[in-house]
Design an enzyme around this catalytic site. Structure first.
Site, PDB file in Angstrom:
ATOM      1  N   LEU A 156       0.838  -1.194   0.000  1.00  0.00           N
ATOM      2  CA  LEU A 156       0.000   0.000   0.000  1.00  0.00           C
ATOM      3  C   LEU A 156       0.875   1.246   0.000  1.00  0.00           C
ATOM      4  CD1 LEU A 156      -2.683  -0.976   2.697  1.00  0.00           C
ATOM      5  CD2 LEU A 156      -2.804  -1.307   0.215  1.00  0.00           C
ATOM      6  N   ASP A 157       0.384   2.309  -0.635  1.00  0.00           N
ATOM      7  CA  ASP A 157       1.080   3.590  -0.577  1.00  0.00           C
ATOM      8  C   ASP A 157       1.210   4.037   0.872  1.00  0.00           C
ATOM      9  OD1 ASP A 157       1.109   3.656  -3.333  1.00  0.00           O
ATOM     10  OD2 ASP A 157      -0.673   4.926  -3.493  1.00  0.00           O
TER      11      ASP A 157
END
EC number: 5.4.99.-
Length: 318
Positions: free
Chosen positions: A145-146
């Site tokens: 995930l970012d």
């Protein structure tokens, strides 16, 4: 001469790949030279680079002690405190609920200890949840995930599970759903199916005819006609896929500093929104070889409620 018994996590790989992991401090040319000189045996047979090693195989290494000590992968783990929200765990996998602002992996030395993977490793080391003597395997995550995207990340605790999960990701056997709040009125379900390429210097993606395909399904859950709460289902999994797709749909994610609407983001600062409101809130498993017991199981992020509370505030005041 050194003798090594291949563990479960070290097995089922080509011998040259095993050696490259086992001797991470040795140049590849040195490893290849020692293979050619027949300085390794597998179960008392001369080893070739494309031989495979399996659990409980015995590898004999006819190299100098000082070279062995210099080349070998170090396992001087120093478990420290960890900050980890665990949604589910068994002997094979661990599902974690990442908070916004935390990197999934370290991107430089300054990030050591301050990312999800390191927190996971510290936890697993302290709880002795995997064999710390393995030199060619460390637990790893299979989805990323970012930094400012929160939610569920899946970790593999052994090599067999890592291979199974990575294969499942490639074959779309793990359904991944996100929640987000966007600017604009979304009345009907829709899909974005296009191609993108990434500009690494800007850490940003753009539409590209020759780029990688992305496909995402979007379902409106609630709207006040100015803003909408959406469920996003990933069909492919590429960098910034959801964020870019919603910008292309003219319904950008609120708070998104790369792909969002600047004026809208400015108005939403009073709600404490400084980054994209995006949560990987649900995963669902299909039949996965070696992990069949997970079939049909769903897991949810506990951060879902914070998204819904924020939605209520925005819908009421704007």
């Amino acid at each position: 001469m050194k003798e090594v018994r291949i563990s479960e996590n070290d097995g089922n790989q080509r011998f040259d790949r095993f050696l490259r992991k086992y001797f991470e401090n040795a140049p590849l040319s040195v490893i290849q030279k020692n293979i050619r000189k027949k300085n390794f045996k597998i179960n008392d047979k001369r080893a070739k680079k494309d031989d495979f090693v399996y659990p409980n195989d015995i590898v004999k290494m006819y190299i100098k002690d000082e070279d062995y000590d210099k080349w070998i992968t170090k396992i001087d783990y120093k478990p420290s405190d960890f900050d980890l929200d665990i949604v589910y765990e068994d002997n094979n996998i661990i599902i974690m609920d990442k908070k916004s602002g935390l990197l999934t992996h370290s991107s430089s030395k300054k990030d050591y200890g301050n990312n999800l993977v390191d927190n996971m490793l510290h936890y697993l080391y302290k709880t002795k949840s995997f064999d710390m003597s393995d030199r060619t395997f460390k637990p790893a995550v299979v989805n990323r995930l970012d930094r400012n995207t929160a939610g569920l990340v899946i970790g593999a605790k052994n090599a067999e599970s890592l291979r199974s999960l990575n294969k499942a990701i490639r074959e779309n056997k793990i359904d991944k759903f996100y929640l987000t709040i966007v600017k604009g009125y979304v009345e009907k379900e829709f899909s974005i199916d296009t191609h993108i390429s990434k500009n690494d210097n800007r850490n940003r993606v753009s539409k590209s005819r020759n780029g990688k395909r992305i496909k995402t399904n979007f379902k409106p859950l609630e709207t006040n006609k100015k803003f909408s709460l959406l469920e996003c289902e990933l069909i492919t999994g590429k960098t910034h896929q959801i964020r870019f797709s919603l910008k292309e749909n003219s319904t950008p994610i609120i708070g998104d500093r790369k792909y969002g609407d600047r004026n809208t983001n400015q108005k939403l600062r009073k709600f404490g929104i400084n980054n994209q409101i995006l949560l990987a809130y649900k995963i669902r498993f299909s039949n996965i070889e070696g992990l069949e017991y997970l079939e049909g199981k769903e897991f949810y992020s506990e951060r879902k409620e914070s998204i819904l509370k924020l939605k209520d505030k925005i819908f009421k005041e704007l």
